[in-house]
Scaffold this motif. Structure first.
Motif, short mmCIF file in Angstrom:
data_model
loop_
_atom_site.label_atom_id
_atom_site.label_comp_id
_atom_site.label_asym_id
_atom_site.label_seq_id
_atom_site.Cartn_x
_atom_site.Cartn_y
_atom_site.Cartn_z
N ALA A 97 46.76 72.23 61.61
CA ALA A 97 45.50 71.25 61.64
C ALA A 97 45.03 70.69 60.26
CB ALA A 97 44.34 72.03 62.46
N PHE A 98 45.01 71.48 59.29
CA PHE A 98 44.73 71.16 58.04
C PHE A 98 45.63 69.97 57.67
CE2 PHE A 98 46.44 71.51 53.40
CZ PHE A 98 45.17 71.33 52.67
N PHE A 99 47.01 70.13 57.78
CA PHE A 99 47.78 68.99 57.38
C PHE A 99 47.57 67.93 58.29
CE2 PHE A 99 50.06 72.61 55.34
CZ PHE A 99 50.46 72.16 54.13
N TRP A 100 47.58 68.09 59.47
CA TRP A 100 47.18 66.92 60.18
C TRP A 100 46.18 66.15 59.95
CZ3 TRP A 100 43.06 65.38 63.38
CH2 TRP A 100 43.22 64.50 64.39
N GLN A 101 45.00 66.56 59.59
CA GLN A 101 43.91 65.75 59.03
C GLN A 101 43.95 65.55 57.57
OE1 GLN A 101 41.01 65.10 60.67
NE2 GLN A 101 40.30 63.80 58.96
N LEU A 102 44.86 66.08 56.89
CA LEU A 102 44.97 65.77 55.34
C LEU A 102 45.84 64.24 55.37
CD1 LEU A 102 45.32 66.06 52.33
CD2 LEU A 102 47.41 67.62 52.74
N LEU A 103 46.87 64.25 56.14
CA LEU A 103 47.63 63.14 56.28
C LEU A 103 46.87 61.74 56.75
CD1 LEU A 103 50.93 64.66 57.80
CD2 LEU A 103 50.76 63.53 55.42
N ARG A 104 46.14 62.05 57.93
CA ARG A 104 45.33 61.10 58.22
C ARG A 104 44.16 60.64 57.11
NH1 ARG A 104 45.28 60.85 64.03
NH2 ARG A 104 43.18 60.25 64.24
N ASP A 105 43.57 61.43 56.57
CA ASP A 105 42.73 61.13 55.56
C ASP A 105 43.53 60.26 54.38
OD1 ASP A 105 40.38 61.85 56.73
OD2 ASP A 105 40.49 64.02 55.78
N SER A 106 44.65 60.74 53.89
CA SER A 106 45.43 60.26 52.83
C SER A 106 45.77 58.73 53.18
CB SER A 106 46.65 61.29 52.70
OG SER A 106 46.23 62.57 52.29
N PHE A 127 38.36 66.67 51.43
CA PHE A 127 39.38 65.67 50.80
C PHE A 127 38.52 64.43 50.32
CE2 PHE A 127 40.90 61.42 51.44
CZ PHE A 127 42.33 61.48 50.92
N ARG A 128 37.29 64.22 51.09
CA ARG A 128 36.03 63.35 50.46
C ARG A 128 35.53 63.63 48.99
NH1 ARG A 128 31.69 62.84 53.49
NH2 ARG A 128 32.37 64.51 55.20
N TYR A 129 35.36 64.94 48.85
CA TYR A 129 34.90 65.45 47.80
C TYR A 129 35.85 65.26 46.64
CZ TYR A 129 33.44 68.61 43.94
OH TYR A 129 33.35 69.21 42.71
N GLN A 130 37.09 65.49 47.01
CA GLN A 130 38.18 65.28 45.95
C GLN A 130 38.38 63.65 45.48
OE1 GLN A 130 41.41 63.76 46.22
NE2 GLN A 130 41.86 64.50 44.06
N ARG A 131 38.20 62.94 46.52
CA ARG A 131 38.28 61.54 46.21
C ARG A 131 37.04 61.02 45.50
NH1 ARG A 131 42.49 59.25 46.09
NH2 ARG A 131 42.88 61.04 45.13
N GLU A 132 35.93 61.57 45.79
CA GLU A 132 34.62 61.15 45.27
C GLU A 132 34.57 61.43 43.76
OE1 GLU A 132 31.09 59.12 44.63
OE2 GLU A 132 32.48 59.05 46.46
N PHE A 133 35.05 62.77 43.40
CA PHE A 133 34.88 63.62 41.93
C PHE A 133 36.01 63.66 41.29
CE2 PHE A 133 30.98 64.36 44.51
CZ PHE A 133 30.08 64.05 43.81
N ARG A 134 37.20 63.59 41.98
CA ARG A 134 38.46 63.68 41.25
C ARG A 134 38.53 65.17 40.82
NH1 ARG A 134 41.00 58.58 41.95
NH2 ARG A 134 40.20 58.09 44.01
N LYS A 135 38.18 66.06 41.57
CA LYS A 135 38.13 67.58 40.94
C LYS A 135 38.90 68.47 41.94
CE LYS A 135 34.50 69.41 38.60
NZ LYS A 135 33.30 69.77 38.51
N ASP A 136 39.01 69.54 41.66
CA ASP A 136 39.56 70.57 42.55
C ASP A 136 38.66 71.00 43.41
OD1 ASP A 136 42.58 72.19 41.08
OD2 ASP A 136 41.57 70.40 40.12
N VAL A 137 39.10 71.53 44.61
CA VAL A 137 38.20 71.89 45.67
C VAL A 137 39.25 72.80 46.72
CG1 VAL A 137 38.78 69.90 47.15
CG2 VAL A 137 36.73 71.21 47.50
N PHE A 138 38.60 73.97 46.99
CA PHE A 138 39.29 74.93 47.78
C PHE A 138 38.70 75.26 49.21
CE2 PHE A 138 40.33 76.05 43.36
CZ PHE A 138 41.39 76.69 43.59
#
Length: 924
Positions: free
Chosen positions: A204-213, A418-429
């Motif tokens: 499910a993580f990868f499913w959402q990741l690909l759609r967001d990407s 994903f949105r956090y990473q896009r907004e701030f271009r920082k690592d997120v866990f």
């Protein structure tokens, strides 16, 4: 709504930028550009509202800071609510608030005030932070804007509702993942498969990741991932043919039959696919991984940065004056195991270089697949922190904890991360709390060591079954439909199993950017003209020390370095090591290749010899002269000053080298022995990657070596270890196809040629350069302009032109800087009957050239190998069997005796040893 407690965001001064250190440059250099600091202020009306109801605000902040401690994120907890039922910090009375009291919650914003009962607010806070399947940690993030953004968006997380069709897609992925693991267990019961059972929600993580990407216009996702659930992800979501796995398990190779490779296990398989998601195309590639957990992480980071360079992202975009962020179209994603992430030091190294200039990739998205046990070790015994993710706090990366039983919660969190990473271009866990249904590799009984946990695991339904049952209960997916999904996929797997014997894997190498290259010849050594017209080299050398008129250069450098180099170039003589390197690198970038030199203090050079980077003595501004050459084909030099790291840094450079064969990637160890800290990368990637994975690279390792009285720690790069790792044969001549090339050059021109040869050849091989220290300034170790002219090339063997062949009775063979000591001793003794032959290439072992040199000495009575290293070190044990087997002559040893350390730390002993080993070959 609670999200109203987050402040309204003011307009930003610029659409992007993260604050960065000046890094010696306010204008930037190739690969780094400073960015404008983001401007953010909490609106005055919001601050006034918070001050007016300070206790309410403190209470809300307490939930943001401590709520995760009570959240229901552990699907197999043997404690109630994570072991705590209440925290005083979350009690409203702790802040002087009464349950029946009314507060104006929206008054903290510029929105209209709204009265709300404390009890209602408490329930809302607990639902969001303590009772759901997801929790958050971000109170430690220092940046106010980030904290406000995280609070607002996490608190509105439940607003996103999945459509029924989307939920069915997720269910199908989970069902297929389970079916894959069940099929593997049924058909291959004795295989260590490291299944995804218990962690199926990662699909499910990868499913959402690909759609967001694809919606964010990401063109390429680069993934590092360990064993767990790897094959199910590849087969279910990433279009890998199951027949490839089944063919492998039948005993065949994962490569075509005409390819000779040692290959690897199925859980190290690689995928690079062009996927279609929401009608858009996206390239998804996994880096290949060894069994050393987490070692692939810096490789993925390096590969990501290389792709960003190819797409001219961020500071590589010289056409734009604006500071664009890295990661516009290439995203780095890293999966971790829980015990490995907490335990492996390479993770600290990777996080530490996440925002370092020349290593930044625009932030990485991390998923920790938290089995809550490492091999057999319970989590609390595998770390000293509360969470396995706590290392993320060292770089203030936010962490979201998710219950693996709730794939929909994971989808929402993935979108938020994903949105956090896009907004701030920082690592997120994302910390995905799940479990391992079976033992470490399905063949182990986990009840030996964790009986209580596995009592829970064995009594519960699987994640796919739980989710399918929930959808059936809601009328979204019937039991029959779920059953049909499973049966259809199992039927497909059976069909693939029947096709496995006839399946031929398609080529996965020498395609796209690698097109036109090939494997190195196995049975022959090739020779490449790497010389250039000296007029061009002279000009390049001048450009290597040119600087603007208003640049305040260090006076010592001006006199000894700049003016000294110009005089040598003009005379065409006494060209030293640093100048030859500048000519090699400068000529490559002139021809259009990009060159990256990485390591600790590489701009200046450990021995203050390089000075490829100049620093203005008044402004501290950095200037790289070679990047300001006019003409040529536009290549650039990136000087990457690394953190004090070897393993992660070398892994990063390897990742860059495997991505683009037209770039020259060089890693320089501060001292040769520092390569010890990168041994995992050397062993599992550099020397074996081509044999295991058909993955070529031209990575260069510069390892300063030499017994110069520096005692044991910095004397030796451990030549013997690299030679032991070579697949050179003792009883047959080598070809260029050996896995790594190891050279120990004695002249600047030789160094020049071997660097240029890396990109001149139609194949790529890793190169270990046993680099000098004393030779950097030794007057005898210089070259003339004739050594660089067209028609010149790297010489594997350099003969002795100073002796009369018919007079020679003894031949001393040596390698590297030791040659100059021997020449000096021979001259002192006025010996005329001894030739000194230099073995410049150790691997591949140059049998024919060596035979040709020795053939001219028809009256030789003895052959001696002389080295400064101890007998159990250096090249002796490598050279002797090849010389005696292939040359057919006995070889005598002269050098230090056996020892447990490379060199002594006693000055008098060192001096005595030097005298003895230099004299011994002439007295034998």
């Amino acid at each position: 709504m609670l999200r109203n407690f987050a402040s309204a965001r003011s307009k930003l001064a610029s659409n992007w930028p993260r604050p960065q250190r000046n890094y010696h440059s306010k204008v930037g250099v190739w690969g780094y550009r400073p960015v404008t600091r983001r401007v953010f202020k909490v609106p005055e009306e919001v601050k006034e509202s918070r001050n007016a109801q300070a206790n309410v605000y403190r209470w809300v902040e307490a939930f943001r800071q401590h709520g995760h401690k009570l959240a229901a994120v552990n699907p197999i907890s043997i404690k109630v609510s994570g072991g705590q039922s209440e925290l005083q910090e979350l009690n409203p009375a702790f802040y002087g608030l009464q349950t029946q009291q009314t507060v104006r919650t929206a008054g903290l914003l510029s929105a209209p005030a709204n009265a709300q009962n404390v009890a209602q607010l408490e329930q809302l806070l607990r639902d969001i932070y303590c009772s759901s399947s997801a929790s958050a940690e971000f109170a430690y993030v220092e940046d106010t804007e980030e904290r406000e953004w995280l609070a607002k968006n996490f608190e509105s997380l439940s607003e996103r509702q999945l459509q029924s069709t989307e939920r069915c897609e997720i269910a199908e992925l989970l069902i297929k993942s389970q079916a894959w693991d069940n099929f593997m267990a049924l058909k291959f019961p004795t295989v260590k498969r490291y299944s995804g059972e218990g962690a199926e929600s990662m699909l499910a993580f990868f499913w959402q990741l690909l759609r967001d990407s694809v919606q964010a216009n990401i063109e390429h996702v680069v993934l590092a991932m360990p064993h767990r659930g790897r094959t199910s992800l590849q087969a279910v979501l990433l279009n890998m043919r199951p027949a490839k796995v089944f063919r492998k398990l039948s005993g065949a190779s994962e490569f075509a039959d005409d390819i000779e490779a040692m290959s690897d296990i199925i859980t190290h398989f690689h995928v690079s696919e062009q996927l279609q998601v929401l009608g858009k195309s996206i390239n998804f590639s996994m880096v290949r991984n060894p069994s050393h957990l987490e070692a692939a992480n810096p490789v993925a980071m390096g590969k990501t940065r290389s792709k960003q360079q190819s797409r001219r992202e961020g500071a590589f975009n010289t056409d734009s004056e604006s500071a664009e962020p890295f990661g516009q179209h290439v995203l780095n994603v890293i999966l971790h195991g829980d015990a490995a992430f907490a335990g492996q030091g390479i993770n600290q190294e990777c996080l530490n270089m996440a925002y370092v200039p020349h290593f930044e990739v625009g932030g990485s998205l991390h998923l920790i697949v938290n089995n809550q046990v490492g091999f057999t070790t319970p989590g609390e015994r595998g770390r000293s922190t509360e969470y396995t993710s706590d290392l993320a706090k060292t770089i203030q990366a936010p962490v979201f904890h998710v219950n693996g039983d709730d794939p929909e919660a994971l989808i929402r969190i993935t979108n938020l991360a994903f949105r956090y990473q896009r907004e701030f271009r920082k690592d997120v866990f994302i910390d995905l709390n799940c479990y391992r249904r079976w033992g470490h590799n399905e063949l182990d009984d986990p009840t030996f060591t964790n009986p209580l946990v596995y009592k829970i695991v064995h009594q519960r339904q699987s994640v796919p079954d739980l989710y399918a049952a929930e959808l059936a209960k809601q009328g979204v997916l019937s039991v029959e439909q779920a059953k049909q999904m499973r049966e259809q996929y199992m039927s497909y797997l059976n069909e693939e199993l029947s096709l496995a014997p006839s399946y031929q894997p398609p080529p996965s190498y020498f395609e796209q950017q690698w097109a036109g290259l090939q494997l190195a010849p196995v049975n022959e050594l090739t020779y490449w003209d790497t010389g250039l017209d000296y007029g061009l080299l002279h000009w390049i050398g001048q450009q290597s020390v040119a600087f603007p008129d208003d640049f305040n250069i260090h006076p010592h450098l001006l006199k000894t370095f700049v003016q000294g180099r110009l005089k040598k170039l003009e005379a065409g003589a006494k060209i030293d090591w640093a100048t030859a390197e500048a000519l090699a690198i400068g000529s490559l970038i002139y021809q259009g290749h990009n060159v990256r030199l990485s390591g600790e203090d590489v701009g200046r050079g450990t021995f203050s010899h390089r000075h490829a980077m100049l620093v203005d003595q008044q402004t501290n501004e950095m200037y790289v002269p070679l990047n300001h050459m006019e003409g040529g084909n536009g290549g650039k030099l990136e000087l990457a000053h690394s953190i004090l790291s070897e393993e992660a840094t070398l892994g990063f450079e390897y990742g860059m080298a495997i991505d683009n064969p037209q770039n020259l990637i060089i890693w320089e160890a501060q001292f040769g022995d520092f390569a010890n800290g990168a041994q995992i990368i050397i062993d599992t990637f550099i020397v074996s990657g081509e044999s295991k994975w058909m993955e070529s690279n031209a990575l260069v390792m510069l390892l300063p070596h030499g017994y110069d009285g520096a005692a044991s720690e910095h004397s030796s790069c451990r030549i013997e270890r690299f030679l032991q790792l070579c697949d050179s044969k003792e009883t047959a001549p080598d070809g260029d196809g050996v896995n790594i090339h190891v050279v120990n050059p004695t002249t600047p021109a030789q160094y020049y040629h071997v660097l240029r040869r890396q990109l001149a050849r139609n194949f790529r091989k890793p190169l270990v350069v046993v680099a000098p220290k004393t030779l950097l300034r030794l007057p005898a170790a210089t070259s003339t302009h004739e050594d660089f002219q067209p028609g010149t090339l790297f010489q594997n063997v350099i003969g002795d032109s100073t002796v009369q062949p018919e007079q020679v009775r003894k031949v001393i063979i040596c390698s590297g800087k030791h040659y100059y000591n021997l020449v000096e001793e021979r001259a002192k003794r006025q010996i005329q009957d001894t030739a000194i032959v230099r073995l410049e290439s150790l691997c591949p072992f140059p049998v024919q050239e060596l035979q040709a040199q020795l053939a001219q000495y028809g009256n030789v009575q003895s052959f001696v190998w002389s080295q400064e290293e101890h007998r159990n070190m250096g090249a002796w044990t490598f050279v002797r069997p090849r010389f005696e087997n292939l040359i057919g002559k006995q070889l005598h040893y002269c050098g230090r005796c056996e020892a447990p350390t490379p060199a002594t730390g006693i000055g008098k002993v060192h001096k005595r040893e030097v005298d003895e080993i230099v004299a011994a070959p002439f007295e034998l």
